[in-house]
Structure formats: structure tokens, C-alpha cells
Design an enzyme around this catalytic site. Sequence first.
Site, PDB file in Angstrom:
ATOM      1  N   TYR A 132       0.694  -2.410  13.232  1.00  0.00           N
ATOM      2  CA  TYR A 132      -0.230  -1.636  12.393  1.00  0.00           C
ATOM      3  C   TYR A 132      -1.213  -0.835  13.255  1.00  0.00           C
ATOM      4  CZ  TYR A 132      -3.856  -0.652   8.949  1.00  0.00           C
ATOM      5  OH  TYR A 132      -4.777  -0.025   8.147  1.00  0.00           O
TER       6      TYR A 132
ATOM      7  N   ASP B  21      -6.805  -3.981   6.420  1.00  0.00           N
ATOM      8  CA  ASP B  21      -8.119  -3.489   6.806  1.00  0.00           C
ATOM      9  C   ASP B  21      -8.989  -3.358   5.567  1.00  0.00           C
ATOM     10  OD1 ASP B  21      -7.158  -1.250   5.518  1.00  0.00           O
ATOM     11  OD2 ASP B  21      -7.132   0.043   7.276  1.00  0.00           O
TER      12      ASP B  21
ATOM     13  N   ASP C  24      -2.635  -2.711   3.296  1.00  0.00           N
ATOM     14  CA  ASP C  24      -2.804  -2.719   4.749  1.00  0.00           C
ATOM     15  C   ASP C  24      -3.924  -3.686   5.133  1.00  0.00           C
ATOM     16  OD1 ASP C  24      -0.783  -0.941   5.075  1.00  0.00           O
ATOM     17  OD2 ASP C  24      -2.036   0.776   5.603  1.00  0.00           O
TER      18      ASP C  24
ATOM     19  N   ARG D 104      -3.945   1.303  12.492  1.00  0.00           N
ATOM     20  CA  ARG D 104      -5.346   1.618  12.153  1.00  0.00           C
ATOM     21  C   ARG D 104      -6.267   0.442  12.469  1.00  0.00           C
ATOM     22  NH1 ARG D 104      -5.834   6.034   8.216  1.00  0.00           N
ATOM     23  NH2 ARG D 104      -3.773   6.905   7.820  1.00  0.00           N
TER      24      ARG D 104
ATOM     25  N   GLU E 140       0.824  -1.212   0.000  1.00  0.00           N
ATOM     26  CA  GLU E 140       0.000   0.000   0.000  1.00  0.00           C
ATOM     27  C   GLU E 140       0.853   1.254   0.000  1.00  0.00           C
ATOM     28  OE1 GLU E 140      -3.467   2.058   2.768  1.00  0.00           O
ATOM     29  OE2 GLU E 140      -3.417  -0.104   2.507  1.00  0.00           O
ATOM     30  N   LYS E 141       2.006   1.190   0.676  1.00  0.00           N
ATOM     31  CA  LYS E 141       2.869   2.359   0.795  1.00  0.00           C
ATOM     32  C   LYS E 141       4.318   1.951   0.567  1.00  0.00           C
ATOM     33  CE  LYS E 141      -0.003   4.329   4.499  1.00  0.00           C
ATOM     34  NZ  LYS E 141      -0.647   3.112   5.011  1.00  0.00           N
TER      35      LYS E 141
END
Length: 666
Positions: free
Chosen positions: A330, A105, A103, A332, A7-8
Amino acid sequence: MRLFVAEKPSLGRAIAAVLPKPQQKGEGFIRAANGDVVSWCIGHLLEQAEPDAYDPVYKQWRLDHLPIVPEQWQLQAKPKTRKQLSVLRKLVKEADQLVHAGDPDREGQLLVDEVFDFLKVSKTRKQQIQRCLISDLNPNAVKKALNSLRPNSDFTALSVSALARSRADWLYGINLTRAFSIKGRQAGVNSVLSVGRVQTPILGLVVRRDEEIANFVSKPFYEVFAQLALAADQAVAFQAKWIPSDACAPHQDEEGRVLNLKLAENVAQRIQQQPAVAETIQRKEKKQFAPLPYNLSALQIDAAKALGMSAKQVLDVCQALYEKHQLITYPRSDCRYLPKEHLSDIPAVSSAIQNNSSELAAVVANADFSLRSKAWNDAKVDAHHAIIPTAKQTSLEKLGKWEQGVYRLIARQYLLQFYPAFEYADTKVDIRIAGGLFRANARETLRPGWKQAMPQKASDKQNTSDDDSHSQAQLPPLTQGQQLWCHEGQIAHKQTQPPAHFTDATLLAAMTGINRFVSDKELQKVLKETDGLGTEATRASIIELLFTRQFLRREGKQIRATELGKALIRVLPQSTTLPDRTALWEQQLNGISERQLNYQGFMQPLEQELYSLVNEARGLDIQGLSGIKIEKTNFRGKKSAGTKSKASYKRKRRGATQKSGRSTPS
């Protein structure tokens, strides 16, 4: 070759770090010695197309265009990250195997899935995509995740849930924001009156609280306390509070408070120099287990209380602790449980905490690592687990003040899982004096348990009884039927108090415990077990958006509505300002992710309701918006203390802002 799509960039680099060396670094990717390639998104590479992408006529904001409901949904590349999308397009074509490393989620699942869809990955290849779930960027944890790949198809429902939310937010936000902004412009308000399925009910909570405080009329009330001794010739040993009988109901308010001073004076006079008897004695020994490790909302609430941080500041600091420093897992996460496989990490994690924080060294030393709290529960862990420290060792002196504070909160909460329960005894004594009933409460600490690991301020309240705020530290030894003596009755003169203005901590608590503010009783029952208003990843940025829109302002720690915010809530349909609908949305979206509801079952009723809401906007009485002045608000909050790099705290707001369109209302 395998292509990992993170994702990043920070996550991509963490994956590459455990792949075979030597490695070749390209522009937007890293190629390992075994041929595997790691690339990444930069947050969202794609975004929902603006209305004028569907029809140029929508560049103008006009009521007769609404509602805008796309027949075929379109995504478009974000201009700033278009180059990285081109890198991924080329790599996806070359890859033999695709690995989704977004990520762990709902948003992270959709973010990478959308890229694969946009790049037209075939149905056959999609069925072969694997999912890598990484919540800890330290090498051992990443290696473990790479050895535990799962079929990406296992998470299709999670992606569909996020897609439904994204499109529903677009429909709701675009149409209602345009409708009410146009009406506002007609009233002379040259500001975007953004309306969203989460932001507007949050604003409604603050506005209604402010109005309740403004309209509150304080009233005096009275409490009577009997000053009791074990015998007439002995000094006062304890006190007991008067419990009014049913006959006193006409002199009480709905909370049971006595409003009649003469009645209180009569009771106080009647019990003076009178015998008393202990009618009943109840002593209950209880246990209170350590609080679970943090999810993001619980951490934001505690950090607001302990460190004075806003929700967004906590999230920004957590992102730095996770990505830059690799000191926490992580952040979030909406989960407060841990998988049992993490039990093997206890020695390394506890050793790291002891090394990193001298303040927590004693907490580590006194922990019993053979204990297992209820946090270790595989059944309650899915894509991600609670936020905990990693095994990374470093000096906290290198970190900013808030980074140190947030790390210590997370580390202490983890260590509490290895402390026994706080054990105490609550005693309740009912005493009869001159025909009246009085009650004395006391709480006695039996074993401090996990409370001994808490800062003193946090454990000062441990002697407060659950039954009565007038609890005493201890009572003398008493037996049922024992004769006592009341020296006098004392009257406490008090005033009813309005509710407190919201703060960052209490507003977040309201969002996570939204069932308390829901008017529908049946929905209220259902929502007790749901995640609340908004998600862990979006709550902070939604609150910040309300400040940016100048609907909210700060007064010290208090959060208050501006005149514009109050006016907007007054003119909006009530259903848009209450949490009932948006809380139900969260329940339904969760149902999609758990395969209990499908996409159409969620979207079709929403589209039908949208027509009704837009028609309501057309008939809006705009007088309530006339003459509203836009205030200069203090919405930025305090600068992150000890921040090493300003850029490191600039993070993408994910899914929080309901887009209002870029063109100007007409």
C-alpha cells in the site's frame, strides 16, 4: 453471508481471488462459492453537499451569506458513481456480516464508514462490523489479512478524525474561498481565489521564498586557509581553515562570515612561513545506520531527486505498481516501520527483487538476511506499514521507465535493512599559527556498510564531515603538540548565496519538516514529531491544485509563484498564509485519532475563528489585487514515462481540494 466492502475494485478483486471458487461475477460485486460477497466503492461514492443543498439562496456568492455553517451536515451521492451505491444498498440489506475493507489509513476508514452511515446501517449491526486491513494485494498477504480481522469499532477514532478534517476543510475552504473570490472580483480578478488550510500556507512558503531571493543582496566574504606541512622542508600535506576569534566579531555577519578583506589579507600574511602546533586532536568513530524503508513522502522526495518526478507523478506510478502490477505494498503510507510478522516474508521478497531487477541482483547477493534493522518494530506500526516490494515476480521490462525507477528505489531501500551500519571516523585538529586558530577536518571510512549497496552518486558525499564543509579525505598521522609548518595562507573569495527556489523535492521536504517554517516557538517544538503539513495521501494533489489555480508555475525544476499567487498572499490575513494553524490542526486531528481530543473540542474553536476571518475579508483592501494578469502556467509536468495506459494513472484526488462551490461569484 459476509459482505466485504473494499475501497476500490482492484482491492475487491484481490479479496475475491482468495475466496472459494467457482465464483459468480455480478454488476459491481463478486459472489464466492461459500456465499461470501465482495463489493466495492469507487473511491468516494459520497461527497459533502454543496452550500445550496442547505439553502438555495447560497447558489449566489454573497458576503452577507458568510460564514455558512451547516446545523445538520449532509452527504450526497456522487452522480458518476450513484449506480454502485445502489448495488451496495441492496447487498448491505442482504448481508449477515459486514466487513470494512477500506484502505488502511484515515481517509480509507472514513470512506467506507460513511457509506454504512448513509445506507442507515443500524447501531447494532455497526457494532458487529469487522475491519480487514490489507496493504499488499498478493494472494498470501490478502489471505493473512482475512484471517486477522479486527472489530471495526477499534478504528472509530480514526474515522472521527477524518470526519472532523473533512468538515473543517469544507468550512474553511468554502467560506474563505467565497469571501476572497468576491473581493477579488471587485478588484477585476475573474478567477476563483481558493483558500485552504493546507494549500494556502504552501503557497505562502513559495511566495516568501521567491521574495527572499528577489530581495537578496549578495555580499563578498573571505575565508583563509593555511597550507600546512609536517616540516619546513616538506611539501604541503593538508590545509586548515581559519577560525576567527571573538575580537573579529565586528568584521563578521550573523553567520560568522568574515566581510573585511583587509582582515583576511592580514591573517594570510601573518601566517606565511610560520611554525604551527597541533593543539588538540579529536577523533570520533561513528555509525550511521541504513535509512528506514519508505513512507510516501520520503519516496516522493527521493524520486524527485533521482528521477525528476513530481509528487503526483510518483503517487500515480505507485498506485499502478500497487493495484495493476501488485509489485509493492500500500503506497499512501505515512509509516516507515515494518511488523515483525513480515520477517517470514524476507526470502520470498528478496528472491522476487533478484528476479525482477538485474540491477539489484548484486545488492541481494551481498545482503545479510540475518541482520535486523530498527525498521522491524511492531510498536510503531498501526493501520499500515512502510512501502516495500511484494513477493510478486515479473519482468520489469514490461513496466514503464518511471515504474521501473520507483520500484528499484523501493526495493533497494528494503534491502538496505539487511546491511550493516556505515562506520566512519571524524577527525578534528585545532592548530595554532601566529596566535590564530585554524581547524582541519577529515572523514575516514572504516566500513562502507549499507553505502556499498547505494548507486555511486548517492554515496559520493560520504566523506563530508558533519562539522565542516571543508572536510578532507584524510589527514597525515598527527599527535597532540606536534610541530608543523605553514608555508602560506590562501584567501578564498566567496559570495553569499540566496536560498534556492523550491523544487518538488524541497517543497515536499518543507511540508514534512514544517516545524522549520513555524513562527511559534512552542508549536515548533511540538511539531518536530508530527507528520507535517498535509498528509501522505494529499500532499501531491494539493501541490497540483496550486498549479491548476495558476498560483504556481514551473521554470525547469524550479517551482515559483505567479503574480496572482503573490498578490493573493499579500492580501490574505497573515494567519491564513502561515503553517502554524494548519500544522496545529494536524496535531489536533492526530489527537482525535488517538482519543486524546474529541470532535467538538476541535470544531467549536474553528467555527468561532471563522467568523473573525470572514469579517477580516469584508474589510479587505482590494487594491493589492487590481491589475493582476492571469498567467499561462506550465503545471502539468512531464508525461509519465512508459505509461502503458493513460487511464490507469487517472486517480481520484482524495481530500486535497477545498471545494469552492460550483456556482458563479456575484
